[in-house]
Design a protein around this motif. Structure first.
Motif, PDB file in Angstrom:
ATOM      1  N   LYS A   1      -0.209  -9.156 -22.540  1.00  0.00           N
ATOM      2  CA  LYS A   1      -0.606  -9.569 -21.192  1.00  0.00           C
ATOM      3  C   LYS A   1       0.274  -8.883 -20.151  1.00  0.00           C
ATOM      4  O   LYS A   1      -0.210  -8.423 -19.130  1.00  0.00           O
ATOM      5  N   LYS A   2       1.586  -8.831 -20.443  1.00  0.00           N
ATOM      6  CA  LYS A   2       2.521  -8.205 -19.512  1.00  0.00           C
ATOM      7  C   LYS A   2       2.195  -6.719 -19.373  1.00  0.00           C
ATOM      8  O   LYS A   2       2.161  -6.187 -18.270  1.00  0.00           O
ATOM      9  N   SER A   3       1.927  -6.047 -20.476  1.00  0.00           N
ATOM     10  CA  SER A   3       1.601  -4.622 -20.435  1.00  0.00           C
ATOM     11  C   SER A   3       0.301  -4.393 -19.682  1.00  0.00           C
ATOM     12  O   SER A   3       0.196  -3.450 -18.891  1.00  0.00           O
ATOM     13  N   ALA A   4      -0.693  -5.255 -19.920  1.00  0.00           N
ATOM     14  CA  ALA A   4      -1.969  -5.122 -19.223  1.00  0.00           C
ATOM     15  C   ALA A   4      -1.782  -5.347 -17.729  1.00  0.00           C
ATOM     16  O   ALA A   4      -2.355  -4.631 -16.905  1.00  0.00           O
ATOM     17  N   ALA A   5      -0.964  -6.327 -17.369  1.00  0.00           N
ATOM     18  CA  ALA A   5      -0.709  -6.592 -15.954  1.00  0.00           C
ATOM     19  C   ALA A   5       0.002  -5.405 -15.305  1.00  0.00           C
ATOM     20  O   ALA A   5      -0.343  -5.008 -14.189  1.00  0.00           O
ATOM     21  N   ALA A   6       0.965  -4.842 -15.994  1.00  0.00           N
ATOM     22  CA  ALA A   6       1.692  -3.690 -15.456  1.00  0.00           C
ATOM     23  C   ALA A   6       0.762  -2.495 -15.296  1.00  0.00           C
ATOM     24  O   ALA A   6       0.834  -1.768 -14.301  1.00  0.00           O
ATOM     25  N   ALA A   7      -0.124  -2.298 -16.252  1.00  0.00           N
ATOM     26  CA  ALA A   7      -1.044  -1.161 -16.203  1.00  0.00           C
ATOM     27  C   ALA A   7      -2.072  -1.315 -15.083  1.00  0.00           C
ATOM     28  O   ALA A   7      -2.545  -0.320 -14.537  1.00  0.00           O
ATOM     29  N   SER A   8      -2.419  -2.550 -14.741  1.00  0.00           N
ATOM     30  CA  SER A   8      -3.448  -2.766 -13.729  1.00  0.00           C
ATOM     31  C   SER A   8      -2.889  -2.880 -12.312  1.00  0.00           C
ATOM     32  O   SER A   8      -3.642  -3.066 -11.367  1.00  0.00           O
TER      33      SER A   8
ATOM     34  N   PRO B   1      -0.851   0.674  -6.559  1.00  0.00           N
ATOM     35  CA  PRO B   1       0.316   1.145  -5.787  1.00  0.00           C
ATOM     36  C   PRO B   1       0.603   0.246  -4.585  1.00  0.00           C
ATOM     37  O   PRO B   1       1.754   0.017  -4.246  1.00  0.00           O
ATOM     38  N   GLU B   2      -0.448  -0.283  -3.961  1.00  0.00           N
ATOM     39  CA  GLU B   2      -0.266  -1.154  -2.806  1.00  0.00           C
ATOM     40  C   GLU B   2       0.441  -2.444  -3.209  1.00  0.00           C
ATOM     41  O   GLU B   2       1.343  -2.918  -2.517  1.00  0.00           O
ATOM     42  N   ALA B   3       0.010  -3.016  -4.324  1.00  0.00           N
ATOM     43  CA  ALA B   3       0.628  -4.261  -4.797  1.00  0.00           C
ATOM     44  C   ALA B   3       2.081  -4.017  -5.175  1.00  0.00           C
ATOM     45  O   ALA B   3       2.960  -4.815  -4.841  1.00  0.00           O
ATOM     46  N   GLU B   4       2.346  -2.917  -5.865  1.00  0.00           N
ATOM     47  CA  GLU B   4       3.721  -2.612  -6.247  1.00  0.00           C
ATOM     48  C   GLU B   4       4.569  -2.358  -5.001  1.00  0.00           C
ATOM     49  O   GLU B   4       5.711  -2.780  -4.925  1.00  0.00           O
ATOM     50  N   SER B   5       3.995  -1.699  -4.009  1.00  0.00           N
ATOM     51  CA  SER B   5       4.714  -1.437  -2.765  1.00  0.00           C
ATOM     52  C   SER B   5       5.053  -2.751  -2.053  1.00  0.00           C
ATOM     53  O   SER B   5       6.159  -2.919  -1.542  1.00  0.00           O
ATOM     54  N   ALA B   6       4.112  -3.683  -2.025  1.00  0.00           N
ATOM     55  CA  ALA B   6       4.353  -4.978  -1.380  1.00  0.00           C
ATOM     56  C   ALA B   6       5.422  -5.759  -2.138  1.00  0.00           C
ATOM     57  O   ALA B   6       6.286  -6.394  -1.528  1.00  0.00           O
ATOM     58  N   LEU B   7       5.390  -5.695  -3.456  1.00  0.00           N
ATOM     59  CA  LEU B   7       6.396  -6.389  -4.258  1.00  0.00           C
ATOM     60  C   LEU B   7       7.762  -5.751  -4.045  1.00  0.00           C
ATOM     61  O   LEU B   7       8.762  -6.458  -3.896  1.00  0.00           O
ATOM     62  N   LYS B   8       7.801  -4.433  -3.992  1.00  0.00           N
ATOM     63  CA  LYS B   8       9.073  -3.741  -3.745  1.00  0.00           C
ATOM     64  C   LYS B   8       9.618  -4.119  -2.369  1.00  0.00           C
ATOM     65  O   LYS B   8      10.816  -4.351  -2.215  1.00  0.00           O
ATOM     66  N   GLU B   9       8.747  -4.207  -1.391  1.00  0.00           N
ATOM     67  CA  GLU B   9       9.166  -4.585  -0.039  1.00  0.00           C
ATOM     68  C   GLU B   9       9.768  -5.995  -0.041  1.00  0.00           C
ATOM     69  O   GLU B   9      10.817  -6.238   0.566  1.00  0.00           O
TER      70      GLU B   9
ATOM     71  N   LEU C   1       9.842  -4.415 -11.599  1.00  0.00           N
ATOM     72  CA  LEU C   1       9.698  -3.138 -10.885  1.00  0.00           C
ATOM     73  C   LEU C   1      10.320  -1.961 -11.629  1.00  0.00           C
ATOM     74  O   LEU C   1      10.229  -0.821 -11.175  1.00  0.00           O
ATOM     75  N   GLY C   2      10.964  -2.230 -12.751  1.00  0.00           N
ATOM     76  CA  GLY C   2      11.546  -1.151 -13.553  1.00  0.00           C
ATOM     77  C   GLY C   2      12.915  -0.682 -13.084  1.00  0.00           C
ATOM     78  O   GLY C   2      13.349   0.409 -13.429  1.00  0.00           O
ATOM     79  N   TYR C   3      13.619  -1.512 -12.342  1.00  0.00           N
ATOM     80  CA  TYR C   3      14.956  -1.167 -11.858  1.00  0.00           C
ATOM     81  C   TYR C   3      15.997  -1.767 -12.806  1.00  0.00           C
ATOM     82  O   TYR C   3      16.639  -2.768 -12.504  1.00  0.00           O
ATOM     83  N   SER C   4      16.176  -1.133 -13.944  1.00  0.00           N
ATOM     84  CA  SER C   4      17.043  -1.711 -14.980  1.00  0.00           C
ATOM     85  C   SER C   4      18.506  -1.781 -14.554  1.00  0.00           C
ATOM     86  O   SER C   4      19.206  -2.743 -14.889  1.00  0.00           O
ATOM     87  N   GLU C   5      18.987  -0.810 -13.803  1.00  0.00           N
ATOM     88  CA  GLU C   5      20.389  -0.859 -13.353  1.00  0.00           C
ATOM     89  C   GLU C   5      20.601  -2.043 -12.417  1.00  0.00           C
ATOM     90  O   GLU C   5      21.552  -2.811 -12.564  1.00  0.00           O
TER      91      GLU C   5
END
Length: 184
Positions: free
Chosen positions: A7-14, A17-25, A144-148
């Motif tokens: 489920k997590k992989s499917a969510a990440a794949a779907s 860019p707009e949603a990821e940008s809003a989450l990053k913001e 968001l993939g920011y492991s550090e």
């Protein structure tokens, strides 16, 4: 039946860019918020140390003051790890918690165990806010993939939980009972 990781992989794949940008913001906004909070906490903790009666409480808060200074530096590293400039945004929650701490100091008598109970109460409210903030930041960094940054937040989260535990121990070991025995 899909597993949690599927489920997590499917969510990440779907993700768009707009949603990821809003989450990053949102993520960056939350870092700015806790950055302000930590900087202001570092300037407020000496008042709590000065107001405390118990040497154990003074030591616990002094230790956390040093950790808080490190948290500020660690947040600057987290900003750098995601390619952002370290900028603070006023944290209304921390401002309110620190105002409440100041009020508790003024409402209690100097040199009393009751004041120490009030200081512990105020400090634990701050710790719980920080625990919630760093837990959220750690999770968002992972999403968001920011492991550090995730590792930095995880390190700070452990220190915040430890500070909360130490304050509980000071309260339960004797401060609460000593305050209950005080006479006005």
């Amino acid at each position: 039946m899909p597993t949690k990781s599927n489920k997590k992989s499917a969510a990440a794949a779907s993700r768009t860019p707009e949603a990821e940008s809003a989450l990053k913001e949102l993520f960056i906004d939350e870092i700015k918020d806790i950055y302000w909070a930590e900087k202001h906490l570092a300037s407020a903790l000496p008042k709590l140390i000065k107001g405390a009666t118990s040497e154990d409480l003074k030591q616990a808060i002094s230790n956390h003051l040093e950790e808080t200074k490190n948290h500020v530096t660690r947040l600057e590293s987290a900003f750098a790890s995601i390619g952002e400039k370290a900028v603070a945004k006023k944290c209304l929650a921390m401002e309110g918690l620190l105002n409440e701490a100041t009020e508790l100091l003024s409402d209690t008598d100097k040199g009393t165990e009751v004041r120490d109970v009030a200081i512990i109460s105020a400090a634990q409210k701050v710790e719980h806010y920080e625990i919630a903030s760093y837990g959220t930041l750690r999770t968002l960094a992972g999403t968001l993939g920011y492991s550090e940054a995730q590792n930095l937040f995880d390190e700070t989260l452990a220190e915040e939980k430890n500070a909360d535990t130490l304050l509980t121990q000071v309260a339960e070991n004797y401060v609460n009972e000593a305050a209950a025995a005080e006479v006005e």
